[in-house]
Every structure is written in structure tokens, then in C-alpha cells.
Scaffold this motif. Structure first.
Motif, PDB file in Angstrom:
ATOM      1  N   ALA A 149       1.222  -1.179   0.297  1.00 50.30           N
ATOM      2  CA  ALA A 149       0.558   0.296   0.120  1.00 50.30           C
ATOM      3  C   ALA A 149       0.806   1.356  -0.039  1.00 50.30           C
ATOM      4  CB  ALA A 149      -1.006   0.331   0.944  1.00 50.30           C
ATOM      5  N   PRO A 150       1.711   1.912   0.457  1.00 53.79           N
ATOM      6  CA  PRO A 150       2.602   2.634   0.617  1.00 53.79           C
ATOM      7  C   PRO A 150       3.296   2.722  -0.069  1.00 53.79           C
ATOM      8  CG  PRO A 150       3.106   1.139   2.395  1.00 53.79           C
ATOM      9  CD  PRO A 150       2.357   0.493   1.911  1.00 53.79           C
ATOM     10  N   LEU A 151       3.873   1.560  -0.992  1.00 49.38           N
ATOM     11  CA  LEU A 151       4.789   1.525  -1.825  1.00 49.38           C
ATOM     12  C   LEU A 151       3.997   2.422  -3.118  1.00 49.38           C
ATOM     13  CD1 LEU A 151       6.936  -1.944  -1.381  1.00 49.38           C
ATOM     14  CD2 LEU A 151       7.556   1.233  -0.879  1.00 49.38           C
ATOM     15  N   VAL A 152       3.093   1.405  -3.258  1.00 49.74           N
ATOM     16  CA  VAL A 152       2.100   2.228  -4.658  1.00 49.74           C
ATOM     17  C   VAL A 152       1.721   3.910  -4.486  1.00 49.74           C
ATOM     18  CG1 VAL A 152      -0.345   1.782  -5.035  1.00 49.74           C
ATOM     19  CG2 VAL A 152       0.633   0.214  -5.039  1.00 49.74           C
ATOM     20  N   MET A 153       1.140   3.895  -2.939  1.00 47.22           N
ATOM     21  CA  MET A 153       1.592   5.657  -2.832  1.00 47.22           C
ATOM     22  C   MET A 153       2.943   6.600  -3.799  1.00 47.22           C
ATOM     23  SD  MET A 153      -0.684   8.262  -2.951  1.00 47.22           S
ATOM     24  CE  MET A 153      -1.998   8.105  -1.779  1.00 47.22           C
ATOM     25  N   VAL A 154       3.929   5.941  -2.811  1.00 53.15           N
ATOM     26  CA  VAL A 154       5.531   6.993  -2.948  1.00 53.15           C
ATOM     27  C   VAL A 154       5.374   6.032  -4.715  1.00 53.15           C
ATOM     28  CG1 VAL A 154       7.736   6.477  -2.746  1.00 53.15           C
ATOM     29  CG2 VAL A 154       5.763   6.538  -1.102  1.00 53.15           C
ATOM     30  N   ALA A 155       5.185   5.190  -5.354  1.00 53.79           N
ATOM     31  CA  ALA A 155       5.431   5.683  -6.154  1.00 53.79           C
ATOM     32  C   ALA A 155       4.624   6.401  -7.662  1.00 53.79           C
ATOM     33  CB  ALA A 155       5.308   3.560  -7.298  1.00 53.79           C
ATOM     34  N   SER A 156       3.383   6.526  -6.905  1.00 56.84           N
ATOM     35  CA  SER A 156       2.481   7.156  -7.292  1.00 56.84           C
ATOM     36  C   SER A 156       3.086   8.980  -7.382  1.00 56.84           C
ATOM     37  CB  SER A 156       1.033   7.378  -7.694  1.00 56.84           C
ATOM     38  OG  SER A 156       0.110   8.588  -7.745  1.00 56.84           O
ATOM     39  N   ILE A 157       3.366   9.394  -5.908  1.00 57.26           N
ATOM     40  CA  ILE A 157       3.705  10.355  -5.418  1.00 57.26           C
ATOM     41  C   ILE A 157       4.740  11.337  -6.159  1.00 57.26           C
ATOM     42  CG2 ILE A 157       4.531  11.841  -3.728  1.00 57.26           C
ATOM     43  CD1 ILE A 157       2.996  10.601  -1.790  1.00 57.26           C
ATOM     44  N   LEU A 158       6.324  10.424  -6.470  1.00 60.12           N
ATOM     45  CA  LEU A 158       7.285  10.502  -7.068  1.00 60.12           C
ATOM     46  C   LEU A 158       7.723  10.231  -8.219  1.00 60.12           C
ATOM     47  CD1 LEU A 158       9.945   8.994  -4.294  1.00 60.12           C
ATOM     48  CD2 LEU A 158       9.068  11.661  -4.690  1.00 60.12           C
ATOM     49  N   ASP A 159       6.208   9.887  -9.172  1.00 57.95           N
ATOM     50  CA  ASP A 159       6.635   9.097 -10.231  1.00 57.95           C
ATOM     51  C   ASP A 159       7.405   8.080 -10.935  1.00 57.95           C
ATOM     52  OD1 ASP A 159       4.924   9.845 -12.944  1.00 57.95           O
ATOM     53  OD2 ASP A 159       5.571  11.359 -13.296  1.00 57.95           O
ATOM     54  N   LEU A 160       7.176   7.697  -9.887  1.00 57.21           N
ATOM     55  CA  LEU A 160       8.216   6.121 -10.533  1.00 57.21           C
ATOM     56  C   LEU A 160       7.233   4.906 -10.875  1.00 57.21           C
ATOM     57  CD1 LEU A 160      10.018   6.271  -7.261  1.00 57.21           C
ATOM     58  CD2 LEU A 160      10.653   7.467  -9.287  1.00 57.21           C
TER      59      LEU A 160
END
Length: 323
Positions: A231-242
Motif C-alpha cells: 500500500a505505501p509503496l504504491v502511493m510513494v511511486a505515484s507521488i514521486l512518479d516512479l
């Protein structure tokens, strides 16, 4: 006035009164709850795998953190309502609650246990993501107070994480989300860099089959913790556009085991707690991934205050594919 005239007017008058009452109810905002500075949470697993919950300890922990959880939920609900409907009262409510705890030093006191630190980092994640929804409506004074508070909480989270490295499992990922979200709303590059460091570390932990060894070690909760770690990895990827192939592997491995947990059951030697469907964070993944996974809409109730509320409502800090 005739009987007919009276009965013609009364329904209209009643409708007017009901409308005014509804508007008044919608305009209401409860005062901010008392500021909580100290958190005294407790561990509630009873086995070496951290997979068996002791119901008495769990109930004790939930009671201890309820004021903080209720506060986060209230902020998130007002912030989500503002983003959806743009009613000024909702922005005033969310920002007023945030400002009250910012000025009162909320959660800046004593953290008695590691569980207390966990509670604070989960709360920081949700507060930063909820603030992102209403930030544009904040006054300069509110922005100064709230963002300074979020930075203090982020600095404490980083200090604790760096000093107590321990096992870099899902807790590290949630710390990363809290710091990354704070960086997104404050513009602090060092927080975004810290989140990227966490993300890179997590990607290196993911195996070729998409599994996370430290979550496989959770015995009967291995599937639950793969879902919770993603869950947090998915959101971090979206915030950082990774975009990262290992994140895609993790999500697909998790999805396959939700459909049939046989693989994780064989890997762990334990029957798995099987959810009925993928958690609602899949909506965040699908908005950002180059190849969405879901073939069905997200759950009707897609609420997680730690992730900023309604996960079906794109957060302003997300990078949505094609936008």
C-alpha cells in the motif's frame, strides 16, 4: 385564509424549513478534539512470527490510540468532502483541526513504545495526504503553522527510523510514505529524497516471484502483510512518479495470492487469511501504472484515513497516468 390555501402553503414552508435545517447541519463543524501530545500504545501479537493477535492487548491498544485515530479520521473526512464538493465549511473544518493540533504540539510528546512510534508515523502519513486535499484553501498563517508541524513530525520519524533500523519491513515503507507525503506538501526536497531512498531499498527486497521475504516470515499473516506492505509503496511511486518492474511484480504476486493463496501457503507452511478481493489501494496503483491490473471497480467503501481517506478520489499529490 382558506383551508386549501393553508394546506398549499404548509408543505412549501415545511420544505423550506427542512432545507434550511439541512444547510445548517452541513455548515456545522465540531470543535477540534483536545490535543494529544503523548502516545502510549502497546504491542498486541503473542507469537514470534507476529501473526497471532492477543484480543485483550489489541483492545487495550485500540483504546489507547482512539483519540489520535478519531482525530485523523475527522481531518480526512472534512478534507475529502472539500475536494469532492468544495463547500467552504469543509475546508475550514479540516484546516482548523490541523491548525489546532499544530499549535498545540500534537504528537510531539513522549512515545512510550515502538507501537507508539508506529501510530505517529501512520497518522503523519494520513495527515499530510489529507492536508494535500485542502492545502490550496489554507491561509498563509495556517500553512505556516501546519507545515512547520508536519516537518517536525517528519524529522522525528526520520530520526527514529535511522536510529532503530531493525528489520526494514512494512514499517519502513510506511515511514517512507509519511516522509514522502510531507515532502510533497512542504516542498522539502530532503524528504522526497528520503522517500526515494526507502523506495529503492524496498524494490531491492522484492524477489523475482514478487514476494517480500520479511513479509513471508509473517506465517499465517504473510498475505495480509504483503498487501499491507504494498500500500505505501504504491502511493510513494505515484507521488514521486516512479515506475518499477519490481513493484509491478509485488502487486501481481499479491493479486494472484488473493485469488488463490496456495503459493504463500506453500512458502510459509501456514494457511493464509484470505480477503475477498484486492484492497482498495489498487485504485491508486491503477491510476499510475502503465498497465492497470484491476478488471473490476474499487470497493464502494474505499476508505483508509492513513492514506488520505477515499482511495478512489485521486489525491492532488498523485501522478495520474495520462493527465
Amino acid at each position: 385564509m382558506s383551508y386549501r390555501a393553508q394546506h398549499t402553503i404548509r408543505p412549501a414552508l415545511a420544505a423550506l424549513i427542512l432545507s434550511a435545517f439541512a444547510q445548517g447541519a452541513a455548515a456545522a463543524c465540531e470543535p477540534p478534539p483536545p490535543v494529544v501530545r503523548d502516545i502510549d500504545a502497546n504491542r498486541y501479537y503473542s507469537d514470534k512470527h507476529n501473526s497471532i493477535v492477543d484480543p485483550v492487548l489489541k483492545a487495550r491498544n485500540e483504546a489507547a490510540v482512539k483519540p489520535v485515530s478519531d482525530y485523523l479520521d475527522g481531518v480526512a473526512r472534512a478534507a475529502n468532502a472539500w475536494q469532492r464538493e468544495r463547500r467552504p465549511v469543509d475546508a475550514r473544518c479540516a484546516l482548523g483541526w490541523l491548525q489546532a493540533w499544530a499549535e498545540g504540539g500534537g504528537m510531539l510528546g513522549t512515545m512510550t513504545t515502538n507501537q507508539s512510534w508506529y501510530t505517529r508515523k501512520w497518522t503523519l502519513s494520513g495527515l499530510a495526504l489529507s492536508y494535500a486535499r485542502v492545502q490550496a484553501a489554507a491561509t498563509p498563517a495556517q500553512r505556516q503553522a501546519i507545515e512547520a508541524w508536519l516537518r517536525r513530525l517528519a524529522d522525528l520519524t526520520i530520526a527514529h527510523s535511522d536510529a532503530h533500523k531493525g528489520v526494514r519491513n512494512n514499517h519502513y515503507y510506511w515511514e517512507g510514505l509519511a516522509i514522502t507525503a510531507t515532502g510533497a506538501v512542504t516542498g522539502e526536497a530532503r524528504y522526497l529524497a528520503w522517500g526515494r531512498k526507502m523506495f529503492d531499498h524496498a524494490m531491492a527486497q522484492i524477489q523475482a516471484d514478487g514476494s517480500l521475504p520479511l513479509e513471508v516470515a509473517r506465517a499465517g499473516k504473510a498475505l495480509s502483510y504483503h498487501l499491507y506492505a504494498a500500500a505505501p509503496l504504491v502511493m510513494v511511486a505515484s507521488i514521486l512518479d516512479l515506475q518499477h518492474p519490481n513493484l509491478d511484480r509485488l502487486v501481481r504476486f499479491s493479486n494472484a495470492n488473493v485469488a488463490d493463496p496456495a503459493t504463500l501457503q506453500q512458502m510459509t507452511g501456514f494457511a493464509q487469511e484470505k480477503p475477498s478481493r484486492m484492497p482498495g489501494w489498487i485504485a491508486i496503483y491503477d491510476r499510475h501504472a502503465t498497465q492497470p491490473l484491476s478488471t473490476e471497480p474499487p470497493p464502494a467503501n474505499n476508505w483508509d484515513a492513513r492514506m488520505g481517506g477515499d482511495r478512489s478520489l485521486p489525491n492532488p499529490v498523485e501522478h495520474v497516468r495520462g493527465s
